[in-house]
Design an enzyme around this catalytic site. Structure first.
Site, mmCIF file in Angstrom:
data_model
loop_
_atom_site.group_PDB
_atom_site.id
_atom_site.type_symbol
_atom_site.label_atom_id
_atom_site.label_comp_id
_atom_site.label_asym_id
_atom_site.label_seq_id
_atom_site.Cartn_x
_atom_site.Cartn_y
_atom_site.Cartn_z
ATOM 1 N N GLU A 87 0.855 -1.160 0.125
ATOM 2 C CA GLU A 87 0.045 -0.106 -0.052
ATOM 3 C C GLU A 87 0.827 1.194 0.025
ATOM 4 O O GLU A 87 1.011 1.957 0.906
ATOM 5 C CB GLU A 87 -1.002 -0.126 1.360
ATOM 6 C CG GLU A 87 -2.048 1.146 1.097
ATOM 7 C CD GLU A 87 -2.973 1.064 2.358
ATOM 8 O OE1 GLU A 87 -2.674 0.281 3.162
ATOM 9 O OE2 GLU A 87 -4.017 1.604 2.281
ATOM 10 N N HIS A 145 -5.625 5.601 -2.180
ATOM 11 C CA HIS A 145 -4.834 7.093 -1.558
ATOM 12 C C HIS A 145 -4.665 7.746 -2.856
ATOM 13 O O HIS A 145 -3.471 8.066 -3.236
ATOM 14 C CB HIS A 145 -3.604 6.502 -0.930
ATOM 15 C CG HIS A 145 -3.781 6.033 0.323
ATOM 16 N ND1 HIS A 145 -4.013 6.639 1.516
ATOM 17 C CD2 HIS A 145 -4.081 4.547 0.896
ATOM 18 C CE1 HIS A 145 -4.555 5.875 2.421
ATOM 19 N NE2 HIS A 145 -4.264 4.574 2.206
ATOM 20 N N HIS A 156 -9.689 0.096 -0.178
ATOM 21 C CA HIS A 156 -10.756 0.639 0.943
ATOM 22 C C HIS A 156 -11.760 1.845 0.184
ATOM 23 O O HIS A 156 -11.254 2.916 0.341
ATOM 24 C CB HIS A 156 -10.155 1.129 2.155
ATOM 25 C CG HIS A 156 -8.872 1.762 2.402
ATOM 26 N ND1 HIS A 156 -8.657 2.842 1.566
ATOM 27 C CD2 HIS A 156 -7.796 1.494 3.101
ATOM 28 C CE1 HIS A 156 -7.393 3.390 1.760
ATOM 29 N NE2 HIS A 156 -6.811 2.463 2.690
ATOM 30 N N GLY A 212 -9.463 7.489 1.636
ATOM 31 C CA GLY A 212 -8.340 7.931 1.102
ATOM 32 C C GLY A 212 -8.821 8.067 -0.703
ATOM 33 O O GLY A 212 -7.687 7.929 -1.470
ATOM 34 N N GLY A 214 -18.207 0.390 11.081
ATOM 35 C CA GLY A 214 -19.081 1.294 11.560
ATOM 36 C C GLY A 214 -18.113 2.652 11.944
ATOM 37 O O GLY A 214 -18.671 3.358 12.534
ATOM 38 N N HIS A 265 -15.123 3.659 9.520
ATOM 39 C CA HIS A 265 -14.594 4.234 8.238
ATOM 40 C C HIS A 265 -15.735 4.494 7.294
ATOM 41 O O HIS A 265 -15.351 5.439 6.413
ATOM 42 C CB HIS A 265 -13.626 3.254 7.499
ATOM 43 C CG HIS A 265 -12.425 3.088 8.175
ATOM 44 N ND1 HIS A 265 -12.193 2.432 9.299
ATOM 45 C CD2 HIS A 265 -11.352 3.438 7.933
ATOM 46 C CE1 HIS A 265 -10.983 2.351 9.699
ATOM 47 N NE2 HIS A 265 -10.185 3.074 8.859
ATOM 48 N N ASP A 293 -8.575 -3.777 7.273
ATOM 49 C CA ASP A 293 -7.381 -2.742 7.182
ATOM 50 C C ASP A 293 -6.820 -2.578 8.582
ATOM 51 O O ASP A 293 -6.533 -1.641 9.273
ATOM 52 C CB ASP A 293 -7.800 -1.332 6.912
ATOM 53 C CG ASP A 293 -6.850 -0.360 6.331
ATOM 54 O OD1 ASP A 293 -5.590 -0.832 6.344
ATOM 55 O OD2 ASP A 293 -7.121 0.633 6.373
ATOM 56 N N ALA A 352 -6.477 5.948 11.120
ATOM 57 C CA ALA A 352 -5.003 5.093 10.947
ATOM 58 C C ALA A 352 -5.315 3.898 11.019
ATOM 59 O O ALA A 352 -5.108 3.076 11.868
ATOM 60 C CB ALA A 352 -4.054 5.737 12.040
ATOM 61 N N GLY A 353 -5.901 3.496 9.848
ATOM 62 C CA GLY A 353 -6.264 1.933 9.861
ATOM 63 C C GLY A 353 -7.550 1.732 10.744
ATOM 64 O O GLY A 353 -7.968 2.636 11.398
HETATM 65 ZN ZN LIG Z 1 -4.264 -0.069 4.827
#
Ligand SMILES: [Zn+2]
Length: 399
Positions: free
Chosen positions: A141, A207, A228, A232, A261, A263, A286, A322-323
């Protein structure tokens, strides 16, 4: 002389799981049974289980609990206090062990943006774990990501896509690099997408501050996966649907969602699930080191992270999540609570990611001939027992 096979003995090794709610690609078998043969599933059925002829191995009565295929997590950085992104080989083994005990029987190890020499060294170390069957491969990533959509990643080490750099990282992973996430709007991205797909590495878009048009161009040259979705990425607008809109729109693209719940709003999870359909949605955790751990301070690569109330945020920028601190089992439970049908969730957590990773002939569904990778869950979809390749890893005594 080996003994002649007993004609009355069914195939398999006599091990039988009975009275489960067994989630298969053809629907839920209730009551369902699973017959094992060594590390494989030998047969699956509903109604009366096959006659018992192995009295030394009593059938395991699942008492109506759910049986899901073992989860396949394409996006994991850490868990149980350890990380793939820093620490030793033993730490990396701890991560895999932690997630396995929670039902993730196959996983990629995801690295974040870091100096190239460090990425090379970590890729080489993780390749050894892939050789040993601890992980199913690597996901890079970074480092070809957009600082504008950096999330919790370190922008100091983000660089423009470069085929020579890709080839160095690919070589370090010795054939175990499965996925690379990149931002297609960066100069050089299309050449790296082509180089990666040529050697069988899945190109994921993430990202990224790309517009829809730029994303379409990336898909046209071989990108097939969304890292995801929505997180990002520039937020979709009805006249500029951005990367998220373009990725969801294309039938060849599989889309990761972190349905924890935190992100994504549950409405967005449902919309994405409907738009993608069960064959294109991929649930991921993640997860970072704090998964399964108390609130406190953790690392994600070079970045310092504070976890409060189970939500991981950058210490320097509290707006950046952060993740996650979720396991894939947590995500599965949340997705079902958000209203996704159980068979669709099993597809998104196991069958589809297994297919994406080229593992469909080995795992990802409760089907004869595949590995006996499964998760027994209670009515609230909390994992109660986990079997990987025919061996119970976790669960009450007697299993
Ligand atoms: Zn990641």
């Amino acid at each position: 002389m080996p003994a002649a096979p007993d004609p009355g003995r069914p195939p398999g090794d006599g091990r039988l799981l009975t009275d489960g709610r067994v989630v298969t690609p053809r629907g839920v078998l209730n009551p369902g049974w699973i017959r094992l043969a060594g590390n494989l599933i030998d047969a699956v059925g509903t109604g009366d289980p096959p006659e018992r002829v192995a009295p030394e191995r009593p059938a395991v009565d699942l008492r109506g609990q759910w049986v899901l295929p073992g989860f396949v997590d394409m996006h994991v950085h850490g868990g149980g206090g350890a990380s793939f992104t820093e620490g030793t080989e033993d730490d990396a083994r701890k991560v895999a062990e932690f997630h396995r005990a929670q039902g993730t029987t196959s996983m990629l190890a995801s690295l974040v943006t870091a100096p190239l020499a460090e990425l090379e060294a970590r890729a080489a170390m993780l390749a050894r774990l892939a050789d040993a069957g601890v992980i199913a491969g690597l996901h890079l990533e970074g480092p070809f990501l957009s600082p504008a959509r950096r999330g919790a990643q370190d922008p100091r080490y983000m660089i423009a896509p470069d085929v020579a750099v890709f080839e160095r990282l690919h070589a370090a992973a010795r054939g175990h690099l499965r996925v690379i996430t990149l931002a297609p709007e960066l100069p050089g991205a299309l050449a790296v997408i082509q180089a990666a797909t040529r050697v069988g590495v899945i190109v994921a878009i993430g990202h990224t501050d790309a517009t829809a048009d730029v994303t379409v161009a990336a898909i046209d040259v071989g990108a097939t996966h969304a890292t995801h979705l929505f997180n990002g990425m520039r937020p979709p607008h009805h006249r500029e649907p951005g990367a998220a809109g373009a990725l969801l729109d294309r039938s060849e693209v599989t889309c990761e969602v972190i349905a924890d719940g935190v992100h994504l709003h549950d409405i967005v999870v449902r919309l994405a699930a409907r738009a993608a359909g069960p064959g294109r949605l991929v649930l991921v955790s993640d997860a970072m080191a704090a998964a399964g751990m108390p609130d406190g301070r953790y690392q994600l690569g070079s970045m310092r992270v504070t976890v409060a109330g189970g939500v991981a945020r950058l210490q320097e920028d509290r707006a950046a999540i952060a993740g996650s601190t979720a396991t894939l089992a947590d995500v599965v439970r949340h997705a079902i609570a958000a209203g996704l049908p159980v068979p669709d969730v099993a597809a998104a957590a196991s069958t589809t990611p297994a297919r994406v990773l080229g593992l469909a002939g080995r795992t990802g569904a409760l089907s004869p001939g595949l590995a006996a990778d499964l998760v027994v869950c209670d009515d609230d979809f909390r994992p109660r027992a986990v079997m990987r390749q025919g061996q119970w890893l976790a669960g009450p005594a007697g299993y």
